[in-house]
Design a protein around this motif. Structure first.
Motif, PDB file in Angstrom:
ATOM      1  N   ILE A   5       0.874  -1.185   0.000  1.00 16.92           N
ATOM      2  CA  ILE A   5       0.000   0.000   0.000  1.00 16.92           C
ATOM      3  C   ILE A   5       0.907   1.231   0.000  1.00 16.92           C
ATOM      4  CG2 ILE A   5      -1.840   1.251   1.196  1.00 16.92           C
ATOM      5  CD1 ILE A   5      -2.629  -1.403   2.532  1.00 16.92           C
ATOM      6  N   PRO A   6       0.897   1.994  -1.104  1.00 11.82           N
ATOM      7  CA  PRO A   6       1.869   3.089  -1.230  1.00 11.82           C
ATOM      8  C   PRO A   6       1.600   4.220  -0.245  1.00 11.82           C
ATOM      9  CG  PRO A   6       0.352   3.050  -3.095  1.00 11.82           C
ATOM     10  CD  PRO A   6       0.054   1.843  -2.273  1.00 11.82           C
ATOM     11  N   LEU A   7       2.608   5.013  -0.010  1.00 19.67           N
ATOM     12  CA  LEU A   7       2.580   6.071   0.994  1.00 19.67           C
ATOM     13  C   LEU A   7       1.389   7.007   0.836  1.00 19.67           C
ATOM     14  CD1 LEU A   7       4.321   6.754   3.377  1.00 19.67           C
ATOM     15  CD2 LEU A   7       5.621   8.329   1.932  1.00 19.67           C
ATOM     16  N   HIS A   8       0.992   7.275  -0.402  1.00 21.95           N
ATOM     17  CA  HIS A   8      -0.067   8.280  -0.582  1.00 21.95           C
ATOM     18  C   HIS A   8      -1.433   7.671  -0.866  1.00 21.95           C
ATOM     19  CE1 HIS A   8       2.845  11.337  -0.070  1.00 21.95           C
ATOM     20  NE2 HIS A   8       3.627  10.751  -0.971  1.00 21.95           N
ATOM     21  N   HIS A   9      -1.536   6.382  -0.606  1.00 25.19           N
ATOM     22  CA  HIS A   9      -2.828   5.711  -0.787  1.00 25.19           C
ATOM     23  C   HIS A   9      -3.863   6.307   0.177  1.00 25.19           C
ATOM     24  CE1 HIS A   9      -5.835   2.493  -0.846  1.00 25.19           C
ATOM     25  NE2 HIS A   9      -5.303   2.135  -2.014  1.00 25.19           N
ATOM     26  N   PRO A  10      -5.082   6.528  -0.307  1.00 19.85           N
ATOM     27  CA  PRO A  10      -6.111   7.156   0.547  1.00 19.85           C
ATOM     28  C   PRO A  10      -6.397   6.386   1.836  1.00 19.85           C
ATOM     29  CG  PRO A  10      -7.038   6.410  -1.568  1.00 19.85           C
ATOM     30  CD  PRO A  10      -5.551   6.340  -1.689  1.00 19.85           C
TER      31      PRO A  10
END
Ligand code: PHE
Length: 348
Positions: free
Chosen positions: A151-156
């Motif tokens: 889950i990437p850093l800027h995922h909501p």
């Protein structure tokens, strides 16, 4: 002594001692009578000593008579002992103010919470499908709850709107786990395939409470990793699971979806049990109710846990316990589970 005299004495002893035994006042008196009749110097013992002087014919007649008397007196003594003991107990009980006819006080029996019942039914089925129990922490670092799951850093999902962040002394950024998928990264970090686990537990999301949402709810994670595990295995096992849980006629469908930690991903819907698929309030007219997220474990997740995605593959799913429990138990408001209204809890 003649046989006739012997018989007379036997009869006398019988009469005398039967009388005395039956009127004995207490256990001491009974014991005294036993000694007096059957003791080493007792009346019957003394009488029987005469047998040795009898002619053989007389002996044959007198012997059994003497033995029968001995048996009879022994029995009478035992009976009396039992009666006196029972009387003594009754007297003792009469002295206490005790009414044995009173009804017993009801013992309030505890029972399982409906969510526990639902969770147990689910894990029972999964364990028959070969899944073993695993657990993970509620307070989790972002690495296990998000990063390792691709889950990437800027995922909501990582936004404060969805996630509760926790202030701890730890240099790691900590959250209340938002899903049981943290057990995937925790478990695969430590254990290598083949593995097949179920991880039931509490999860937390920054949602406000309404009929279908709660900031605290429960999920069960499933994870199966081995050589050649694919979407077909997932479909087979989830179909078996849902039929086991909701009945043989249950229909499910797989809908393409997206999760960062599975590829491909699918959401699984169950045909609405409330309207049999015709469309109602609960399924919002669609005839289907969304039950869980699932998919084939993303190669990055395996890599992050030190498992070679060229050799191994797996599937994972995560389902909401409340959702399924509501289906199973015909409950239409999630808040029912948390209000602890005994009138409701007593129904399960
Ligand atoms: N973790 C996802 C959720 O909470 C569910 C999920 C688990 C999806 C495993 C795919 C695989 O919504």
């Amino acid at each position: 002594m003649t046989l006739q005299e012997f018989k007379t004495l036997c009869a006398q002893i019988e009469r005398e001692y039967t009388d005395k035994i039956s009127s004995a006042a207490d256990l001491n008196a009974v014991e005294e009578l036993r000694v007096a009749a059957l003791g080493r110097k007792g009346a019957l013992t003394e009488l029987l000593k005469n047998l040795k002087d009898f002619a053989i014919e007389d002996k044959k007649a007198a012997g059994p008579l003497g033995n029968a008397l001995k048996t009879a007196l022994t029995a009478a003594l035992e009976n009396k002992t039992r009666t006196l003991a029972a009387q003594a107990l009754n007297e003792q009980l009469n002295q206490v103010d005790l009414d044995l006819t009173l009804p017993a006080r009801p013992v309030p029996a505890g029972r399982r919470h409906p969510l526990s019942i639902a969770q147990k039914r689910m894990t029972d089925i999964l364990s028959k499908l070969g899944f073993t129990w695993a657990e993970g922490p509620w307070v989790e670092d972002e690495k296990h709850n998000f990063d390792m799951l691709n889950i990437p850093l800027h995922h909501p999902a990582r936004d404060a709107q969805d996630t509760f962040f926790v202030q701890t002394g730890s240099p790691l950024s900590m959250v209340l786990r938002t899903h049981t998928s943290n057990v995937q990264s925790r478990f695969m970090e430590k254990h290598k395939p083949p593995l097949r686990i179920m991880a039931p537990g509490r999860v937390f999301r920054n949602d406000s409470l309404d009929a279908t949402h709660s900031p605290v709810f429960h999920q069960i994670e499933g994870l199966y990793v081995d050589k050649n595990v694919n979407m077909a295995d997932l479909k087979r096992d989830l179909t078996a699971f849902m039929k086991g849980l909701l009945g043989d006629k249950t229909e499910i469908r797989f809908r393409p979806s997206f999760f960062p930690f599975t590829e491909p991903s699918a959401e699984v819907d169950v045909k609405c049990v409330f309207c049999a698929g015709k469309g109602c309030n609960i399924c919002k007219g669609t005839g289907w109710i969304e039950m869980l997220g699932s998919g084939v474990v993303h190669p990055n997740v395996l890599k992050n846990c030190g498992i070679d995605p060229e050799v191994y593959s797996g599937y994972a799913f995560g389902m909401g316990v409340e959702r399924l429990a509501m289906m199973m138990m015909n409950i239409n408001d999630i808040r029912t589970f948390y209000e602890n209204d005994l009138r409701i809890l007593n129904q399960f």
